[in-house]
Write a protein that holds these residues in place. Structure first.
Motif, PDB file in Angstrom:
ATOM      1  N   TYR A   4     -21.078 147.434 -79.262  1.00 13.63           N
ATOM      2  CA  TYR A   4     -21.209 146.093 -79.344  1.00 13.63           C
ATOM      3  C   TYR A   4     -20.257 145.593 -80.641  1.00 13.63           C
ATOM      4  N   VAL A   5     -19.086 145.352 -80.149  1.00 14.79           N
ATOM      5  CA  VAL A   5     -18.126 145.159 -81.346  1.00 14.79           C
ATOM      6  C   VAL A   5     -17.835 143.632 -81.375  1.00 14.79           C
ATOM      7  N   LEU A   6     -18.245 142.612 -80.825  1.00 12.49           N
ATOM      8  CA  LEU A   6     -17.777 141.284 -80.805  1.00 12.49           C
ATOM      9  C   LEU A   6     -18.456 140.903 -82.407  1.00 12.49           C
ATOM     10  N   GLY A   7     -17.569 140.251 -83.108  1.00 15.25           N
ATOM     11  CA  GLY A   7     -17.880 139.657 -84.423  1.00 15.25           C
ATOM     12  C   GLY A   7     -17.830 141.065 -85.412  1.00 15.25           C
ATOM     13  N   GLN A   8     -17.635 142.206 -85.164  1.00 16.76           N
ATOM     14  CA  GLN A   8     -17.460 143.507 -85.791  1.00 16.76           C
ATOM     15  C   GLN A   8     -16.258 144.018 -85.996  1.00 16.76           C
ATOM     16  N   GLU A   9     -16.089 145.212 -86.453  1.00 13.92           N
ATOM     17  CA  GLU A   9     -15.146 145.989 -86.470  1.00 13.92           C
ATOM     18  C   GLU A   9     -14.943 147.219 -86.187  1.00 13.92           C
TER      19      GLU A   9
ATOM     20  N   PHE B 295     -12.794 142.202 -84.490  1.00 14.30           N
ATOM     21  CA  PHE B 295     -12.826 141.110 -83.542  1.00 14.30           C
ATOM     22  C   PHE B 295     -13.700 139.946 -83.903  1.00 14.30           C
ATOM     23  N   ILE B 296     -12.816 138.860 -84.317  1.00 13.92           N
ATOM     24  CA  ILE B 296     -13.180 137.779 -85.258  1.00 13.92           C
ATOM     25  C   ILE B 296     -13.831 136.652 -84.075  1.00 13.92           C
ATOM     26  N   THR B 297     -14.927 136.184 -84.451  1.00 15.41           N
ATOM     27  CA  THR B 297     -15.488 135.045 -83.514  1.00 15.41           C
ATOM     28  C   THR B 297     -15.404 133.734 -84.319  1.00 15.41           C
ATOM     29  N   ASN B 298     -15.577 132.680 -83.445  1.00 13.57           N
ATOM     30  CA  ASN B 298     -15.208 131.445 -83.818  1.00 13.57           C
ATOM     31  C   ASN B 298     -16.385 130.831 -84.986  1.00 13.57           C
ATOM     32  N   ASP B 299     -17.406 131.542 -84.977  1.00 14.22           N
ATOM     33  CA  ASP B 299     -18.536 131.068 -85.764  1.00 14.22           C
ATOM     34  C   ASP B 299     -18.999 132.289 -86.798  1.00 14.22           C
ATOM     35  N   GLY B 300     -18.118 133.298 -86.654  1.00 10.24           N
ATOM     36  CA  GLY B 300     -18.278 134.526 -87.410  1.00 10.24           C
ATOM     37  C   GLY B 300     -19.628 135.175 -87.120  1.00 10.24           C
ATOM     38  N   THR B 301     -20.099 135.020 -86.171  1.00  8.95           N
ATOM     39  CA  THR B 301     -21.531 135.885 -85.713  1.00  8.95           C
ATOM     40  C   THR B 301     -20.949 136.790 -84.625  1.00  8.95           C
ATOM     41  N   THR B 302     -22.031 137.464 -84.201  1.00  7.87           N
ATOM     42  CA  THR B 302     -21.930 138.543 -83.240  1.00  7.87           C
ATOM     43  C   THR B 302     -22.418 137.865 -81.473  1.00  7.87           C
TER      44      THR B 302
ATOM     45  N   LEU C 208     -14.774 135.197 -79.047  1.00 12.52           N
ATOM     46  CA  LEU C 208     -13.752 135.791 -79.498  1.00 12.52           C
ATOM     47  C   LEU C 208     -12.683 134.826 -79.852  1.00 12.52           C
ATOM     48  N   LYS C 209     -11.902 134.694 -81.158  1.00  9.83           N
ATOM     49  CA  LYS C 209     -10.859 133.793 -81.254  1.00  9.83           C
ATOM     50  C   LYS C 209      -9.937 134.569 -81.760  1.00  9.83           C
ATOM     51  N   SER C 210      -9.977 135.794 -82.189  1.00  5.86           N
ATOM     52  CA  SER C 210      -8.824 136.432 -82.477  1.00  5.86           C
ATOM     53  C   SER C 210      -9.103 138.172 -82.878  1.00  5.86           C
ATOM     54  N   ILE C 211      -7.968 138.860 -82.648  1.00  5.99           N
ATOM     55  CA  ILE C 211      -8.322 140.194 -82.747  1.00  5.99           C
ATOM     56  C   ILE C 211      -7.021 140.655 -83.967  1.00  5.99           C
TER      57      ILE C 211
ATOM     58  N   GLU D 142      -1.866 138.399 -85.317  1.00 10.28           N
ATOM     59  CA  GLU D 142      -3.137 138.596 -84.669  1.00 10.28           C
ATOM     60  C   GLU D 142      -3.131 138.259 -83.319  1.00 10.28           C
ATOM     61  N   ILE D 143      -3.728 138.674 -82.435  1.00  6.58           N
ATOM     62  CA  ILE D 143      -3.901 138.387 -80.967  1.00  6.58           C
ATOM     63  C   ILE D 143      -4.942 137.033 -80.966  1.00  6.58           C
ATOM     64  N   THR D 144      -4.228 135.900 -80.664  1.00 10.94           N
ATOM     65  CA  THR D 144      -5.161 134.682 -80.418  1.00 10.94           C
ATOM     66  C   THR D 144      -4.555 134.151 -79.130  1.00 10.94           C
ATOM     67  N   GLU D 145      -5.369 133.083 -78.644  1.00  9.10           N
ATOM     68  CA  GLU D 145      -4.760 132.417 -77.185  1.00  9.10           C
ATOM     69  C   GLU D 145      -3.358 131.937 -77.494  1.00  9.10           C
ATOM     70  N   ASP D 146      -3.056 131.179 -78.740  1.00 11.27           N
ATOM     71  CA  ASP D 146      -1.798 130.688 -78.926  1.00 11.27           C
ATOM     72  C   ASP D 146      -0.792 131.917 -78.670  1.00 11.27           C
ATOM     73  N   PHE D 147      -1.126 132.806 -79.672  1.00 14.96           N
ATOM     74  CA  PHE D 147      -0.275 133.861 -79.637  1.00 14.96           C
ATOM     75  C   PHE D 147       0.192 134.499 -78.403  1.00 14.96           C
ATOM     76  N   CYS D 148      -0.791 134.607 -77.476  1.00 13.03           N
ATOM     77  CA  CYS D 148      -0.816 135.106 -76.078  1.00 13.03           C
ATOM     78  C   CYS D 148       0.035 134.416 -75.135  1.00 13.03           C
ATOM     79  N   HIS D 149      -0.419 132.903 -75.373  1.00 13.87           N
ATOM     80  CA  HIS D 149       0.305 132.032 -74.309  1.00 13.87           C
ATOM     81  C   HIS D 149       1.845 131.954 -74.868  1.00 13.87           C
ATOM     82  N   ASN D 150       2.216 132.056 -76.041  1.00 12.20           N
ATOM     83  CA  ASN D 150       3.702 132.056 -76.639  1.00 12.20           C
ATOM     84  C   ASN D 150       4.129 132.909 -76.211  1.00 12.20           C
ATOM     85  N   GLN D 151       3.796 134.221 -76.350  1.00 15.12           N
ATOM     86  CA  GLN D 151       4.118 135.630 -76.164  1.00 15.12           C
ATOM     87  C   GLN D 151       4.667 135.686 -74.426  1.00 15.12           C
ATOM     88  N   LYS D 152       3.725 135.287 -73.740  1.00 17.25           N
ATOM     89  CA  LYS D 152       3.898 135.132 -72.237  1.00 17.25           C
ATOM     90  C   LYS D 152       5.425 134.213 -71.963  1.00 17.25           C
ATOM     91  N   GLN D 153       5.235 133.208 -72.499  1.00 10.92           N
ATOM     92  CA  GLN D 153       6.437 132.365 -72.152  1.00 10.92           C
ATOM     93  C   GLN D 153       7.800 132.702 -72.776  1.00 10.92           C
TER      94      GLN D 153
END
Length: 457
Positions: A138-143, A309-316, A320-323, A348-359
């Protein structure tokens, strides 16, 4: 991701018949340790075991006749799914002598080619909590961190360590007549919805089986096995990629024929999962001197690979907001290289990174279609099984990882150059001939809060 099978293989059943266990070879899992860390950096040693995927095992009749030889089924024992499951038994594995798999303390070594009764090519293994259940992470919010030696993996090879949403018991609870389960490596799934599995979710995959045209050991059937996949590490000594693959469902799910998507279907993007993922390959993102022999991350030496695996509120339990990726080598902490591709910023892998990369790369955005990082986070929150593997690629010669791909596109186009290997490299016959003694070693596996599993000097 597809792995190539070499010896005789199989897994099985339907709820109306039994997934039997053979008695010719005992199943003894090689032991391995890993560590669970706390906020203060202290770590507790955990005892685990390694099990090989059922698809690599000998499957036979009660008397010992092969149910599957080469890339075809025995037509008498396996004329259809039901009869095959009634007739065939899954046996124990001889890990070192047949598959080239050995463990020592906290490490496991996977050899590429092993010669015994036959020729075994690569392997796919899972980490177990005990003799009957996979270890759930269970690695959400963990490494998650590990050490790896890829110095003996050349172009065309892939030492892959990743997480998938398999059932912890290998499917026994959902398919009650399954007598084998995780103890025998059953229940595999990934975001490619692989159709090369001999049995899926308690049902044989004989019907519609098409032997591979270029691989004497594999083929594919009517059914596939889908689930979310987090590729923590796909690499040889020339290139590496970190890739989340979300699915519409977090749990293992059966698909049918072309609705599976992936490479063996008429529509690669027609399934429940994102087969491409959103990858971060340093070379593909413009830094051609970051990873490789003698480079910033020197693949001639062992390295520690850290994925956060970084979350929006720092919890587990957050979203998920970035890898993030870090490397530790020779006492130095090395951050992932920054993208130099115009229009795609960051490391980092973020939603913006992925969207921009695909485009910018002109890639189909199936990542967003299947829920993006939020869906990947849901899978991580629900727990995933660790896969440790080594393979070569009969579908695309591993060019998508370490060379120019697709080969029909100009190398000057953004996203085409993925590594320094030649486009003529990676052909499995050449790889298997040139590098029979290749191997990968994974060790020092640790899981814990952010920045707890490595020393930041």
């Amino acid at each position: 991701m597809y792995l190539l099978i070499s010896l005789i293989l199989l897994s099985f059943l339907n709820v109306s018949f039994s997934q039997k266990v053979g008695k010719f070879s005992p199943e003894v899992h090689p032991p391995i340790t890993w560590q669970e860390c706390a906020d203060d950096g202290s770590c507790k040693t955990m005892n685990g075991e390694i099990v090989i995927d059922a698809n690599w095992r000998w499957v036979h009749s009660e008397q010992g006749t092969n149910c599957y030889t080469g890339n075809t089924w025995n037509p008498t024992l396996c004329p259809d799914d039901k009869t095959c499951a009634e007739n065939c038994y899954l046996d124990g594995a001889n890990y070192e002598s047949v598959y080239g798999i050995t463990t020592e303390d906290d490490s496991v070594r996977l050899n590429f080619i092993t010669q015994s009764q036959g020729k075994n090519i690569g392997s796919r293994t899972f980490l177990m909590a005990n003799s009957t259940n996979y270890q759930m992470f269970y690695v959400l919010g963990q490494e998650f961190s590990f050490d790896v030696d890829v110095s003996n993996l050349d172009c065309g090879l892939n030492g892959a360590l990743y997480l998938v949403s398999m059932d912890s018991d290998g499917g026994i609870a959902r398919f009650p007549s399954n007598e084998a389960g995780a103890q025998y490596g059953t229940g595999y799934c990934d975001a490619q919805c692989p159709r090369d599995l001999k049995f899926i979710s308690g049902s044989a995959n004989v019907e519609g089986w098409i032997p591979s045209s270029n691989n004497p050991n594999t083929g594919y059937g009517n059914h596939g096995s889908c689930c979310a996949e987090m590729d923590l590490w796909e690499a040889n000594n020339m290139a590496t990629a970190l890739t989340p693959h979300p699915c519409d469902t977090s749990s293992q799910t059966v698909c049918e024929s072309d609705s599976c998507g992936g490479a063996t279907s008429s529509n690669r993007y027609g399934g429940l999962c994102d087969p491409d993922g959103c990858d971060y390959n340093p070379y593909r993102m413009g830094n051609t001197t970051f990873f490789g022999p003698g480079q910033t991350v020197d693949t001639k030496s062992v390295m520690t690979v850290v994925t956060q695996f970084i979350t929006n509120d720092g919890t587990t339990t957050g979203t998920l907001k970035s890898i993030k990726r870090l490397y530790v080598q020779n006492g130095q902490v090395i951050s992932q290289s920054e993208s130099t591709v115009p229009g795609v910023a960051g490391n980092e892998i973020t939603e913006d990174f992925c969207h921009n990369q695909k485009q910018v790369f002109g890639d189909k955005d199936s990542f967003t279609k299947h829920g993006g990082l939020a869906a990947m986070g849901d899978a991580l929150k629900n727990g995933m099984v660790l896969v440790l593997s080594l393979w070569d690629d009969y579908l695309a010669d591993m060019l998508w990882l370490d060379s120019n791909y697709p080969t029909t596109s100009p190398v000057t186009e953004p996203g085409v150059a993925r590594g320094p290997c030649s486009t003529s490299s990676g052909t499995p016959t050449d790889v298997e001939s040139k590098y029979p003694n290749a191997y990968v070693v994974y060790s020092n596996i640790k899981v814990g809060p952010i920045n707890s599993t490595f020393k930041n000097n």
